[in-house]
Structure formats: structure tokens, C-alpha cells
Design an enzyme around this catalytic site. Sequence first.
Site, PDB file in Angstrom:
ATOM      1  N   TRP A 101     -43.243  28.963-124.672  1.00 13.84           N
ATOM      2  CA  TRP A 101     -44.473  28.187-124.623  1.00 13.84           C
ATOM      3  C   TRP A 101     -45.727  29.031-124.818  1.00 13.84           C
ATOM      4  CZ3 TRP A 101     -43.149  23.513-125.496  1.00 13.84           C
ATOM      5  CH2 TRP A 101     -41.914  23.060-125.062  1.00 13.84           C
ATOM      6  N   ASP A 120     -34.050  24.488-127.669  1.00 20.17           N
ATOM      7  CA  ASP A 120     -33.799  24.506-126.226  1.00 20.17           C
ATOM      8  C   ASP A 120     -35.147  24.506-125.514  1.00 20.17           C
ATOM      9  OD1 ASP A 120     -33.351  25.254-123.578  1.00 20.17           O
ATOM     10  OD2 ASP A 120     -31.833  26.749-124.055  1.00 20.17           O
ATOM     11  N   VAL A 121     -35.472  23.392-124.856  1.00 13.17           N
ATOM     12  CA  VAL A 121     -36.759  23.272-124.159  1.00 13.17           C
ATOM     13  C   VAL A 121     -36.510  23.068-122.669  1.00 13.17           C
ATOM     14  CG1 VAL A 121     -38.156  22.506-126.094  1.00 13.17           C
ATOM     15  CG2 VAL A 121     -36.833  20.824-124.846  1.00 13.17           C
ATOM     16  N   GLU A 122     -37.073  23.950-121.873  1.00 13.49           N
ATOM     17  CA  GLU A 122     -36.902  23.889-120.424  1.00 13.49           C
ATOM     18  C   GLU A 122     -37.943  24.775-119.762  1.00 13.49           C
ATOM     19  OE1 GLU A 122     -33.271  26.176-119.148  1.00 13.49           O
ATOM     20  OE2 GLU A 122     -32.846  26.141-121.309  1.00 13.49           O
ATOM     21  N   TRP A 123     -38.145  24.577-118.463  1.00 15.21           N
ATOM     22  CA  TRP A 123     -38.934  25.507-117.671  1.00 15.21           C
ATOM     23  C   TRP A 123     -37.970  26.562-117.149  1.00 15.21           C
ATOM     24  CZ3 TRP A 123     -43.169  24.278-119.511  1.00 15.21           C
ATOM     25  CH2 TRP A 123     -43.786  23.044-119.401  1.00 15.21           C
TER      26      TRP A 123
END
Length: 347
Positions: free
Chosen positions: A205, A232-235
Site C-alpha cells: 500500500w 493478494d490484498v490484506e492488512w
Amino acid sequence: MRLSAASVFFLACLALSGCTSSLGPDSLAAGVPSRETTSSVTRPSAPVPETAVPSADVGEALPVAPRQEELAWAGPVPQPQAFTPQASVAAAPSPSERPVAAPAPMAPEIDPAPRTRSQIYGHRFRDVKPINFGSSSPRKLAVHGVDVSRWQGAIDWQKLRTQGANFVYIKATDGGDHLDPMFRKNWRDAKQAGIKRGAYHFFYWCRTAGEQADWFIRNVPREAGALPPVIDVEWNGESSCKRRISPERVREKMQVFMDKLEKHYGQRPIIYTAPDFYRDNLKGAFLNYPFWLRSVAAHPSKVYPGRRWVFWQYSGSGISHGVDGRIDLNVFHGSEDDWHDWVSSAG
């Protein structure tokens, strides 16, 4: 005042030197990206083998995109129709405005190998922390697979396939400047073992989406028969980027990245995500994109109500012959025939 010949000569030299540019080749070159890297997997205590990456495979350096983010359109994220595996990429609605395309990086030639139905091996994985999913157990689904990165070390792909790895997603890139050191070896060896494989990118990000798309395209071959690319999107608390941007900005950046990949590979990217990130940013969005959902304690229908999915990551504690340590376990949403039809339409 009359000038002497020596004075005239001196002034002429001074004038010529003043017209000479002070910008040499080095000062005109574009700035290079930040060397900051990220990590999408917790590092193990044991050392992991590295694979040398020949510089000749990477190709020429890419132009660096401006730091200002390019958006895929001017306005809110659209709410398109629900995804079906047979849906054509061309049938999806297109945003009214697209970002200016960057010069396309060089990619390997498309492999024109004929497509045949691969043998489906039954599930033989074990799980260190098994979950009782009841009547909705992933074991009832026909086509299982895994995802891997450098942390799995050296893999015996032939053995892993016979244990039930009918497909694999391989970690390729992070952000805009990190390549998994095992990617090229895993990519090559999985194909030789006859496993359907695709590549995934861990989204960062703190970098522009355009830079990240260019970096993925630069390193992941465009090949016939490969599975669609994954974002792949994540915190992730392990990442060096701690920024948490707004849901609107999350979706804007994702759209820029996915647009560039779809244009290059001719395949609609798959979105991988986890429950908290989905709740914060993706609920009700990207309905015409395939999803790969992480849900290790309950069926996706309970964790992501109403969301259609193609892959379900149901365990992060799998064990199998062919790989040391733990491995993520996944399953395809459908029968064997559904799998073959989806692979054919997705490719």
C-alpha cells in the site's frame, strides 16, 4: 570601447561555455524505485535456500511511473454483475476512462502447447490443526491445491502432485521491487510436474499500483495454460508498510493494478483476501471479479455471506509428502468437469 584581439577571443570562449548544458546522462535519467521490500509470510526460524536470479532474465530496467497515482477512471468504483467462471473477459463493463498505458515490458513468448485435461489426484494432505467444517467440509470438493513461496524451500513437485496438489499458486512479487527468490525455480518445476500453476502478487500500500503492475509483468511469464494472475490484498503486520488507506483508495489502487494485468495477460485477475480486509474494504465491491477467500475456521458462506468464490484457502497448517514444514491448502469450488471448463475458459 575598442577591444583587443585577445579580449575578443576571451569573451567568445566565455559565451560558448555558458551555452553548454550542465545536465549529463546521469542527471537526465529517471529516479529509481525505492529498495524497500515487504513480506507477506511470517519468516521461519530455519534458514531457507536461496536461488540466484540471473540478471539477464529480468531484462532492461523499466521507466519509473510518476509518484502520483493513475486512477482507472474518474469517479466511484462501479458495482458490476456477479462473476461466473464461464464469464468472458470481454463481456465485463469497461470504465469510461483508462490510465495512459506505460511502455509494455518485454515478456517471454506465449507457449503454444496444446491444452489437455490433466489427471486429477485425490486429496491426501494432512492438517496439523484440522477443523471440523461439518457437512460443508472442503474434503467433499474434488479439486484441491496449494500455494507456496520461498518459505517452503525445495519442493518435490512430482510427489506433491500425487498427494493432491492439482493446482498451485506461486508467490512471485511484493510491491514494486521484490521478487521471491524461489519463483523462477518453482514456476519451472511445477510445470514440469504437470501441475496447473499461476502466480500471485502481494500488494504493497506504500507504492503506486502502476509500478507494482509493471514489476509483476516484468517477472511473470505470459504463457498459454497458466492460471489467471492473483492480487493478494490484506492488512499484514509483518509488512514494512503500516499504512491503512481509505476503502475508496484501496479499490482505486486495486483497479489500476488489475486493469494493467488484464490487458497484458488477457485474463481477469483473481482477488485473494482475508476476512478483516474484506470486511473493511471489499464487501459488496468487485462483483464481476473471481475471488479466492481465506477462511480457516468456518465455511466461506458464513465468513463472506453472499460472496461468490472460485478458490477457498481452508488451512494454513497443511502437511504433505514432497514439502518440508507447513503448507497452505486450497480447494476449487466445483466438480472435476467444472474445473476443466473453468481452466479452459480462464486460459
